[in-house]
Write a protein that holds these residues in place. Structure first.
Motif, PDB file in Angstrom:
ATOM      1  N   GLY A 127       0.822  -1.200   0.000  1.00 37.08           N
ATOM      2  CA  GLY A 127       0.000   0.000   0.000  1.00 37.08           C
ATOM      3  C   GLY A 127       0.856   1.249   0.000  1.00 37.08           C
ATOM      4  O   GLY A 127       1.889   1.313   0.659  1.00 37.08           O
ATOM      5  N   LEU A 128       0.411   2.269  -0.734  1.00 36.49           N
ATOM      6  CA  LEU A 128       1.209   3.487  -0.871  1.00 36.49           C
ATOM      7  C   LEU A 128       0.279   4.688  -0.969  1.00 36.49           C
ATOM      8  O   LEU A 128      -0.716   4.664  -1.709  1.00 36.49           O
ATOM      9  CB  LEU A 128       2.102   3.412  -2.101  1.00 36.49           C
ATOM     10  CG  LEU A 128       3.266   4.414  -2.183  1.00 36.49           C
ATOM     11  CD1 LEU A 128       4.229   4.192  -1.038  1.00 36.49           C
ATOM     12  CD2 LEU A 128       3.990   4.271  -3.516  1.00 36.49           C
ATOM     13  N   CYS A 129       0.622   5.724  -0.204  1.00 39.92           N
ATOM     14  CA  CYS A 129      -0.175   6.946  -0.229  1.00 39.92           C
ATOM     15  C   CYS A 129       0.754   8.141  -0.010  1.00 39.92           C
ATOM     16  O   CYS A 129       1.520   8.170   0.957  1.00 39.92           O
ATOM     17  CB  CYS A 129      -1.255   6.909   0.858  1.00 39.92           C
ATOM     18  SG  CYS A 129      -2.173   8.461   1.026  1.00 39.92           S
ATOM     19  N   PHE A 130       0.688   9.120  -0.917  1.00 38.83           N
ATOM     20  CA  PHE A 130       1.433  10.372  -0.784  1.00 38.83           C
ATOM     21  C   PHE A 130       0.431  11.487  -0.503  1.00 38.83           C
ATOM     22  O   PHE A 130      -0.630  11.554  -1.142  1.00 38.83           O
ATOM     23  CB  PHE A 130       2.226  10.687  -2.051  1.00 38.83           C
ATOM     24  CG  PHE A 130       3.379   9.752  -2.292  1.00 38.83           C
ATOM     25  CD1 PHE A 130       4.612   9.983  -1.700  1.00 38.83           C
ATOM     26  CD2 PHE A 130       3.228   8.640  -3.092  1.00 38.83           C
ATOM     27  CE1 PHE A 130       5.675   9.130  -1.909  1.00 38.83           C
ATOM     28  CE2 PHE A 130       4.291   7.769  -3.320  1.00 38.83           C
ATOM     29  CZ  PHE A 130       5.518   8.022  -2.723  1.00 38.83           C
ATOM     30  N   SER A 131       0.795  12.342   0.440  1.00 42.45           N
ATOM     31  CA  SER A 131      -0.135  13.404   0.832  1.00 42.45           C
ATOM     32  C   SER A 131       0.636  14.674   1.145  1.00 42.45           C
ATOM     33  O   SER A 131       1.848  14.655   1.374  1.00 42.45           O
ATOM     34  CB  SER A 131      -0.963  12.970   2.042  1.00 42.45           C
ATOM     35  OG  SER A 131      -0.116  12.748   3.165  1.00 42.45           O
ATOM     36  N   TYR A 132      -0.119  15.778   1.165  1.00 43.98           N
ATOM     37  CA  TYR A 132       0.443  17.051   1.588  1.00 43.98           C
ATOM     38  C   TYR A 132       0.523  17.094   3.107  1.00 43.98           C
ATOM     39  O   TYR A 132       0.073  16.171   3.797  1.00 43.98           O
ATOM     40  CB  TYR A 132      -0.405  18.210   1.070  1.00 43.98           C
ATOM     41  CG  TYR A 132      -0.397  18.334  -0.436  1.00 43.98           C
ATOM     42  CD1 TYR A 132       0.672  18.925  -1.103  1.00 43.98           C
ATOM     43  CD2 TYR A 132      -1.471  17.867  -1.188  1.00 43.98           C
ATOM     44  CE1 TYR A 132       0.675  19.047  -2.485  1.00 43.98           C
ATOM     45  CE2 TYR A 132      -1.486  17.979  -2.575  1.00 43.98           C
ATOM     46  CZ  TYR A 132      -0.404  18.560  -3.212  1.00 43.98           C
ATOM     47  OH  TYR A 132      -0.402  18.658  -4.574  1.00 43.98           O
ATOM     48  N   GLU A 133       1.109  18.155   3.629  1.00 40.92           N
ATOM     49  CA  GLU A 133       1.294  18.256   5.078  1.00 40.92           C
ATOM     50  C   GLU A 133      -0.040  18.314   5.813  1.00 40.92           C
ATOM     51  O   GLU A 133      -0.162  17.847   6.940  1.00 40.92           O
ATOM     52  CB  GLU A 133       2.129  19.500   5.396  1.00 40.92           C
ATOM     53  CG  GLU A 133       2.539  19.604   6.860  1.00 40.92           C
ATOM     54  CD  GLU A 133       3.475  20.757   7.113  1.00 40.92           C
ATOM     55  OE1 GLU A 133       3.856  20.958   8.280  1.00 40.92           O
ATOM     56  OE2 GLU A 133       3.831  21.456   6.134  1.00 40.92           O
ATOM     57  N   ASN A 134      -1.073  18.879   5.174  1.00 45.26           N
ATOM     58  CA  ASN A 134      -2.387  18.966   5.809  1.00 45.26           C
ATOM     59  C   ASN A 134      -3.188  17.665   5.695  1.00 45.26           C
ATOM     60  O   ASN A 134      -4.322  17.598   6.186  1.00 45.26           O
ATOM     61  CB  ASN A 134      -3.190  20.123   5.219  1.00 45.26           C
ATOM     62  CG  ASN A 134      -3.385  19.971   3.712  1.00 45.26           C
ATOM     63  OD1 ASN A 134      -2.960  18.995   3.113  1.00 45.26           O
ATOM     64  ND2 ASN A 134      -4.023  20.962   3.109  1.00 45.26           N
ATOM     65  N   GLY A 135      -2.615  16.648   5.036  1.00 41.86           N
ATOM     66  CA  GLY A 135      -3.288  15.358   4.931  1.00 41.86           C
ATOM     67  C   GLY A 135      -4.019  15.136   3.627  1.00 41.86           C
ATOM     68  O   GLY A 135      -4.526  14.013   3.391  1.00 41.86           O
ATOM     69  N   ARG A 136      -4.121  16.163   2.785  1.00 41.46           N
ATOM     70  CA  ARG A 136      -4.826  15.988   1.511  1.00 41.46           C
ATOM     71  C   ARG A 136      -4.065  15.014   0.623  1.00 41.46           C
ATOM     72  O   ARG A 136      -2.856  15.135   0.442  1.00 41.46           O
ATOM     73  CB  ARG A 136      -4.989  17.331   0.807  1.00 41.46           C
ATOM     74  CG  ARG A 136      -5.852  17.269  -0.454  1.00 41.46           C
ATOM     75  CD  ARG A 136      -6.271  18.665  -0.871  1.00 41.46           C
ATOM     76  NE  ARG A 136      -5.136  19.482  -1.247  1.00 41.46           N
ATOM     77  CZ  ARG A 136      -4.632  19.552  -2.488  1.00 41.46           C
ATOM     78  NH1 ARG A 136      -5.169  18.824  -3.461  1.00 41.46           N
ATOM     79  NH2 ARG A 136      -3.625  20.335  -2.748  1.00 41.46           N
TER      80      ARG A 136
END
Length: 423
Positions: A127-136
């Motif tokens: 599993g892989l998820c990239f997000s911004y600092e705010n969680g978006r």
């Protein structure tokens, strides 16, 4: 063949084909311009304008023919003599479409594009998820999407909220937390086990999930095998102790039988001497041998390991300083006394020492003994001879560890595990 001689259906199809080519050519113009292919953009534009002019001429000819108006000479001449010329821009546009399609297919196969990146990420088994600092969420693959739904019962909309739920254990009842650590691990309802990790990469956060089901099963099996090996090791140690005790018992029994025979012979010789003192000599030698056997049997029974150590110390002439208490377990005590004898021998033989220090410590699980002396410091590396090698084998066979340090001073260290009473 002129355009006037074509059937009405063929004319309609022909005009529709020209119109379709015009639409495709102008729609592809932006794509080729974005790809910075100037020559292809020019050909598409030129062919589209050319085909548009031809379409207007043919359309005007059809309108004039249907309305019964007088034909314009230029239009009539072009429609009668240039049907083959009108097909040329269509062929150019079709060839350009094929060229662009082949080139784009090759480009997508060779170069990395947004679509290829997304396809590659979705094909991962982790599993892989990239997000911004705010969680978006910036990028999310299918595996992480499914895991989020199976663990918390919702879609992954905010990576920060999902990570907080993982750390707090706020998950579905069918999901069980295996390990609550920096990297939390969960067992899902289908039996699979996943561990999660979050790290910052530049200005983004990466949340990854790896399946450790097989690793966990192997670890549990390894722990089970280790427990069985520990149990077997203890049984082997107990068996060795029993063998040693049996050997000592047999030696004592043989000594007692020998003493019994010796005393019997002495009594018979004494009786013979007392009955006929003139013809027989006093049995003094037999009685001396009997007394020696009795004294030897007394030494074997009464002398303890500490007495043996102190007797050995007295023979070497060393001063011994003992800190701590010797362990109560016979197997550990026997090894420590053997190590003490070896340390005393080496201190006298190799270091010219006058004093030897024995430090004994213990904790909840281990006994530890250190042997030091005030002799000469070894100038080169210490090579283990027959005594240290034999001692190391005995220590390791009993489940302990032995180390020799000779940098600042010669230190012989032995650590032994305590016996577990509940096994």
């Amino acid at each position: 063949m002129s355009f006037h001689e074509l059937p009405s259906v063929v004319k309609t199809i022909y005009l529709t084909l020209i119109f379709s080519c015009i639409c495709i050519s102008f729609s592809l113009f932006g794509f080729t311009y974005h790809k910075k292919s100037k020559f292809t953009s020019f050909l598409l534009t030129f062919s589209g304008i050319w085909a548009s002019m031809i379409l207007m001429l043919y359309s005007a000819d059809l309108l004039i023919a249907k309305s019964g108006l007088t034909k314009i000479n230029a239009i009539e001449w072009y429609c009668d003599h240039n049907i083959l010329i009108s097909a040329l821009p269509i062929l150019i546009i079709v060839a350009l479409i094929i060229f662009i399609a082949v080139k784009e297919h090759h480009y997508r196969r060779v170069l990395i594009t947004n679509a290829s990146m997304r396809e590659s990420v979705n094909s991962l088994s982790t599993g892989l998820c990239f997000s911004y600092e705010n969680g978006r969420v910036l990028l999310l693959n299918r595996v992480m999407y499914d895991l989020c739904f199976k663990i918390v019962g919702k879609d992954l909309q905010n990576a920060n909220l999902f990570w907080e739920k993982l750390c707090k254990g706020d998950v579905l009842d069918s999901v069980k937390m295996i390990e609550e650590d920096i990297n939390p691990s969960y067992r899902l309802a289908d039996g699979s086990v996943w561990t999660f990790k979050r790290e910052k990469i530049n200005d983004y956060y990466q949340l990854s999930a790896s399946e450790i089901t097989e690793i966990l099963l192997l670890t549990e099996e390894l722990e089970k095998n280790n427990e069985e090996l520990v149990y077997l090791n203890r049984r082997l140690k107990k068996y060795g102790e029993d063998v040693d005790e049996l050997t000592r018992s047999q030696e004592r029994l043989e000594l007692k039988a020998r003493i019994h025979r010796q005393l019997g012979q002495a009594l018979l010789a004494t009786r013979r001497y007392l009955s006929e003192p003139e013809s027989n000599e006093p049995p003094m030698d037999i009685w001396k041998q009997s007394v020696m056997l009795l004294s030897k049997e007394s030494q074997i029974v009464e002398e303890s390991p500490m007495d043996m150590l102190m007797r050995f110390v007295n023979k070497t002439g060393l001063d011994v300083h003992i800190t701590g208490d010797f362990p109560g377990e016979d197997r550990v005590l026997s090894i420590f006394f053997q190590a003490a004898a070896e340390a005393l021998t080496n201190a006298v033989k190799h270091a010219n020492a006058k004093t030897i220090y024995i430090d004994l410590t213990e904790n909840e699980t281990h006994y530890k003994v250190e042997f030091r002396n005030d002799g000469d410091i070894p100038r080169t590396s210490v090579r283990e001879g027959g005594g240290l090698t034999s001692l190391r084998k005995k220590v390791e066979f009993a489940g302990g560890t032995m180390s020799v340090n000779y940098k600042n001073e010669f230190i012989l260290t032995i650590i032994m595990k305590k016996e577990v009473k509940n096994i």
